[in-house]
Scaffold this active site. Structure first.
Site, PDB file in Angstrom:
ATOM      1  N   ARG A  29       6.886  16.131 144.145  1.00 36.22           N
ATOM      2  CA  ARG A  29       6.008  16.043 142.970  1.00 36.22           C
ATOM      3  C   ARG A  29       6.504  16.979 141.868  1.00 36.22           C
ATOM      4  NH1 ARG A  29       1.876  12.979 144.810  1.00 36.22           N
ATOM      5  NH2 ARG A  29       1.375  13.359 146.999  1.00 36.22           N
ATOM      6  N   ASN A  87      16.389  11.053 132.170  1.00 35.63           N
ATOM      7  CA  ASN A  87      16.743  11.724 130.929  1.00 35.63           C
ATOM      8  C   ASN A  87      18.187  12.210 131.025  1.00 35.63           C
ATOM      9  OD1 ASN A  87      14.114  11.448 129.868  1.00 35.63           O
ATOM     10  ND2 ASN A  87      13.431  13.277 130.956  1.00 35.63           N
ATOM     11  N   VAL A  96      16.881  19.805 133.620  1.00 34.44           N
ATOM     12  CA  VAL A  96      17.462  20.214 134.907  1.00 34.44           C
ATOM     13  C   VAL A  96      18.698  19.342 135.143  1.00 34.44           C
ATOM     14  CG1 VAL A  96      17.111  20.447 137.384  1.00 34.44           C
ATOM     15  CG2 VAL A  96      15.204  20.898 135.822  1.00 34.44           C
ATOM     16  N   HIS A 100      18.050  13.035 138.200  1.00 34.12           N
ATOM     17  CA  HIS A 100      16.807  12.679 138.892  1.00 34.12           C
ATOM     18  C   HIS A 100      16.141  11.526 138.180  1.00 34.12           C
ATOM     19  CE1 HIS A 100      16.205  15.933 135.994  1.00 34.12           C
ATOM     20  NE2 HIS A 100      15.042  15.385 135.718  1.00 34.12           N
ATOM     21  N   HIS A 102      12.510  10.071 137.292  1.00 39.02           N
ATOM     22  CA  HIS A 102      11.068  10.325 137.233  1.00 39.02           C
ATOM     23  C   HIS A 102      10.339   9.018 137.568  1.00 39.02           C
ATOM     24  CE1 HIS A 102      11.116  14.096 134.607  1.00 39.02           C
ATOM     25  NE2 HIS A 102      12.335  13.624 134.379  1.00 39.02           N
TER      26      HIS A 102
HETATM   27  P1  AMP Z   1      14.065  16.573 132.964  1.00 35.41           P
HETATM   28  O1  AMP Z   1      13.458  17.177 131.719  1.00 35.41           O
HETATM   29  O2  AMP Z   1      14.214  15.076 132.933  1.00 35.41           O
HETATM   30  O3  AMP Z   1      15.341  17.294 133.332  1.00 35.41           O
HETATM   31  O4  AMP Z   1      13.005  16.806 134.111  1.00 35.41           O
HETATM   32  C1  AMP Z   1      12.891  18.009 134.799  1.00 35.41           C
HETATM   33  C2  AMP Z   1      11.544  18.002 135.447  1.00 35.41           C
HETATM   34  O5  AMP Z   1      11.558  18.924 136.504  1.00 35.41           O
HETATM   35  C3  AMP Z   1      10.383  18.404 134.528  1.00 35.41           C
HETATM   36  O6  AMP Z   1       9.436  17.336 134.491  1.00 35.41           O
HETATM   37  C4  AMP Z   1       9.813  19.651 135.189  1.00 35.41           C
HETATM   38  O7  AMP Z   1       8.417  19.707 135.108  1.00 35.41           O
HETATM   39  C5  AMP Z   1      10.278  19.498 136.619  1.00 35.41           C
HETATM   40  N1  AMP Z   1      10.459  20.713 137.383  1.00 35.41           N
HETATM   41  C6  AMP Z   1      11.105  21.853 137.009  1.00 35.41           C
HETATM   42  N2  AMP Z   1      11.118  22.744 138.001  1.00 35.41           N
HETATM   43  C7  AMP Z   1      10.474  22.157 139.054  1.00 35.41           C
HETATM   44  C8  AMP Z   1      10.147  22.567 140.381  1.00 35.41           C
HETATM   45  N3  AMP Z   1      10.496  23.772 140.850  1.00 35.41           N
HETATM   46  N4  AMP Z   1       9.479  21.699 141.166  1.00 35.41           N
HETATM   47  C9  AMP Z   1       9.124  20.486 140.713  1.00 35.41           C
HETATM   48  N5  AMP Z   1       9.402  20.035 139.478  1.00 35.41           N
HETATM   49  C10 AMP Z   1      10.062  20.866 138.657  1.00 35.41           C
END
Ligand code: AMP
Length: 114
Positions: A29, A87, A96, A100, A102
């Site tokens: 999540r 993204n 990140v 991944h 979403h």
């Molecule tokens: P993006 O902006 O597409 O790289 O998505 C990164 C996502 O990772 C964001 O929606 C953050 O809320 C989520 N995120 C960052 N750190 C964590 C974590 N430790 N556990 C779960 N989700 C995370």
């Protein structure tokens, strides 16, 4: 490739609310959910961005999407619908750098995305 917080989650070095796992994919999540259902599907093997994926990763990319679709079915949100998002880099909103998918569901999505 650089390590990220998602690599630490895959290696169980930091906690996450894991909802699915197989040999290639981990799903957990999102910490900052943008919808009632917001789950991230990550390959255990690090690919930094979609730009870094190659033909050799085709199966893995397919597995991420199929894992997301299966999860949506399991959660019972498949019929009402959902959104999958990857993204890529700064203007795509990637924060990140471990690729991944979403999965967002449980509310009406808007288009175009902001
Ligand atoms: P993006 O902006 O597409 O790289 O998505 C990164 C996502 O990772 C964001 O929606 C953050 O809320 C989520 N995120 C960052 N750190 C964590 C974590 N430790 N556990 C779960 N989700 C995370």
């Amino acid at each position: 490739m650089g390590d990220t917080i998602f690599g630490k989650i895959v290696r169980r070095e930091i906690p996450a609310d894991i909802v699915y796992e197989d040999d290639d994919v981990l799903a957990f999540r999102d910490l900052n959910p943008q919808a009632p259902v917001h789950v991230l599907f990550v390959p255990k093997q690090v690919i930094a961005t979609l730009n870094d994926a190659s033909a050799a990763d085709a199966d893995l990319l397919g597995k991420l999407l199929l894992a997301a679709a299966s999860y949506a079915k399991r959660e019972g949100v498949d019929k009402e619908g959902y959104r999958t998002v990857i993204n890529c880099n700064e203007q795509g909103g990637q924060t990140v750098f471990h690729l991944h998918v979403h999965l967002l569901a449980g509310r009406r999505m808007t288009w175009p995305p902001g």
